[in-house]
Scaffold this motif. Structure first.
Motif, short mmCIF file in Angstrom:
data_model
loop_
_atom_site.label_atom_id
_atom_site.label_comp_id
_atom_site.label_asym_id
_atom_site.label_seq_id
_atom_site.Cartn_x
_atom_site.Cartn_y
_atom_site.Cartn_z
N ILE A 182 0.83 -1.20 0.00
CA ILE A 182 0.00 0.00 0.00
C ILE A 182 0.87 1.25 0.00
CG2 ILE A 182 -1.66 1.34 1.37
CD1 ILE A 182 -2.95 -1.26 2.22
N ALA A 183 2.03 1.18 0.64
CA ALA A 183 2.94 2.33 0.68
C ALA A 183 3.39 2.74 -0.71
CB ALA A 183 4.16 2.01 1.55
N THR A 184 3.41 1.79 -1.66
CA THR A 184 3.79 2.12 -3.05
C THR A 184 2.60 2.62 -3.85
OG1 THR A 184 3.33 -0.10 -3.95
CG2 THR A 184 5.51 0.27 -2.97
N GLY A 185 1.44 2.69 -3.22
CA GLY A 185 0.22 3.07 -3.93
C GLY A 185 -0.49 1.89 -4.56
N GLY A 225 5.29 5.97 -3.23
CA GLY A 225 3.90 6.23 -2.87
C GLY A 225 3.59 7.70 -2.79
N GLU A 284 5.52 9.04 -7.40
CA GLU A 284 6.29 8.07 -8.19
C GLU A 284 7.08 8.75 -9.30
OE1 GLU A 284 5.60 4.05 -10.91
OE2 GLU A 284 4.11 4.64 -9.39
N LYS A 293 9.23 -1.64 -6.14
CA LYS A 293 7.85 -2.11 -6.23
C LYS A 293 7.79 -3.63 -6.21
CE LYS A 293 4.82 1.27 -8.44
NZ LYS A 293 3.93 1.49 -9.60
N ALA A 303 -1.99 3.22 7.38
CA ALA A 303 -1.53 3.21 5.99
C ALA A 303 -2.44 4.09 5.14
CB ALA A 303 -1.53 1.78 5.44
N GLN A 333 -3.42 6.07 -0.80
CA GLN A 333 -2.73 6.67 -1.94
C GLN A 333 -1.24 6.43 -1.89
OE1 GLN A 333 -4.21 8.30 0.50
NE2 GLN A 333 -3.22 10.25 0.99
N GLY A 334 -0.75 5.83 -0.80
CA GLY A 334 0.66 5.49 -0.68
C GLY A 334 1.45 6.51 0.10
N GLY A 335 2.74 6.20 0.29
CA GLY A 335 3.64 7.15 0.94
C GLY A 335 3.85 6.93 2.42
N ALA A 349 4.16 3.65 5.52
CA ALA A 349 4.16 2.21 5.83
C ALA A 349 4.25 2.01 7.34
CB ALA A 349 5.33 1.52 5.13
#
Length: 327
Positions: A68-71, A207, A210, A224, A271, A274-276, A278
């Protein structure tokens, strides 16, 4: 007489604190309710069962938090659990495993995790290299992974008696379930990975933005893929734990709806969809809340179907809190 000191800043500060610590507040409410209402909640056996269930959810949720951290998102975690859990008994009950028990146990722990790693590579490659939407990419294994597991087992429940393998799910160290210690060790490692390594720095950067991560020369594809690989390996490990707890492998049920629990735990733990971000230990907190909600409802005679509705409500509340924080 009008007060010279406005209470608005106090209310705003309280509201902010509740938003930032909503998980802890929810956990406190659930614990207090169970202590006062639920019979035998504080008994050692009840706590041990809950810890065992929490550990499995937490291990998968921590991997999900990385994805999820990577989106992204990984819908295949339950299927990977089923596949890993199906392989283990087949290995240590094979002719090789029977002839060489120690090597059979080692192989039954190692090879399913290799299979899980391959699943992570598959997911990560489709997402990072072929640019397929994560929800679509992981849906492939969500559908096929459990089917492969059922083919391997001929759709039958695999029961076994192997104390050495079962220790993974039933063993205790200092009176605390082994899988609980394992989840804690994984959390410490992942916390270090996210906060103290270049991999973690780029994981959060992807995230967050990118395109900026790519322009800065970051190994976006590799990071990723790495996130999906770690998530799948942890899912495979969780599948082994479930089999070890039950002394049986059921490909149709192992990890069923775990993707829901893992996503809910990660989101409740902080979390950002949209990411970013963790939150490793936050994912554990979320797993505790998810498990206690499930236990509370069942222990008080509420049907299991209602527990699913409660989980959905928890996710909705967590997303609402995330949106509120932006405002």
């Amino acid at each position: 007489m009008t007060s010279l000191i406005s209470d608005e800043p106090v209310r705003a500060d309280l509201s902010t604190r509740l938003k930032n610590n909503g998980g802890l507040v929810a956990l406190a409410v659930i614990l207090i309710f169970n202590i006062l209402v639920t019979p035998n909640f504080l008994q050692a056996q009840t706590l041990a069962v809950n810890i065992s269930q929490v550990a499995t959810i937490a291990i998968v949720a921590m991997g999900m938090a990385l994805v999820i951290a990577t989106g992204g998102i990984d819908l295949s975690v339950g299927a990977v659990m089923a596949l890993s859990g199906a392989l283990a008994p087949l290995i240590f009950q094979s002719d090789f495993g029977t002839a060489y028990p120690v090597l059979g146990i080692v192989a039954s722990l190692f090879l399913p995790l290799v299979a899980a790693l391959a699943c992570g590579l598959f997911n990560g490659t489709i997402v990072a290299v072929l640019k397929v939407q994560p929800i679509i990419a992981t849906l492939i294994l969500f559908i096929s992974g459990r089917g492969i597991a059922q083919v391997l087992t001929n759709g039958n429940l695999q029961t076994y008696s192997n104390p050495d393998f079962s220790y993974l799910g039933t063993g205790k160290i200092l009176g605390f379930p082994f899988q609980g210690w394992l989840a804690l060790a994984i959390a410490i490692f992942l916390f270090w990975l996210v906060n103290r390594t270049i991999f973690g720095r780029y994981l959060l950067a992807i995230g967050g933005n990118e395109r900026a991560a790519k322009l800065s020369g970051g190994p976006v594809r590799k990071v990723k893929i790495g996130a999906y690989v770690i998530c799948s390996i942890l899912s495979g490990l969780a599948g082994l734990i479930v089999v070890a707890i039950n002394s049986a492998s059921d490909a149709a049920r192992n990890g069923n709806l775990m993707e829901l629990d893992a996503i809910a735990a990660a989101v409740v733990g902080g979390a950002l969809l949209q990411g970013g971000k963790a939150p490793i230990f936050g994912a554990i907190l979320g797993a505790v809340i998810i498990q206690l909600v499930k236990y509370t409802l069942l222990a008080n005679g509420v049907e299991d179907e209602v527990a699913l509705i409660a989980k959905a409500a928890i996710i909705l509340a967590a997303v609402y809190i995330q949106q509120a924080r932006k405002e």
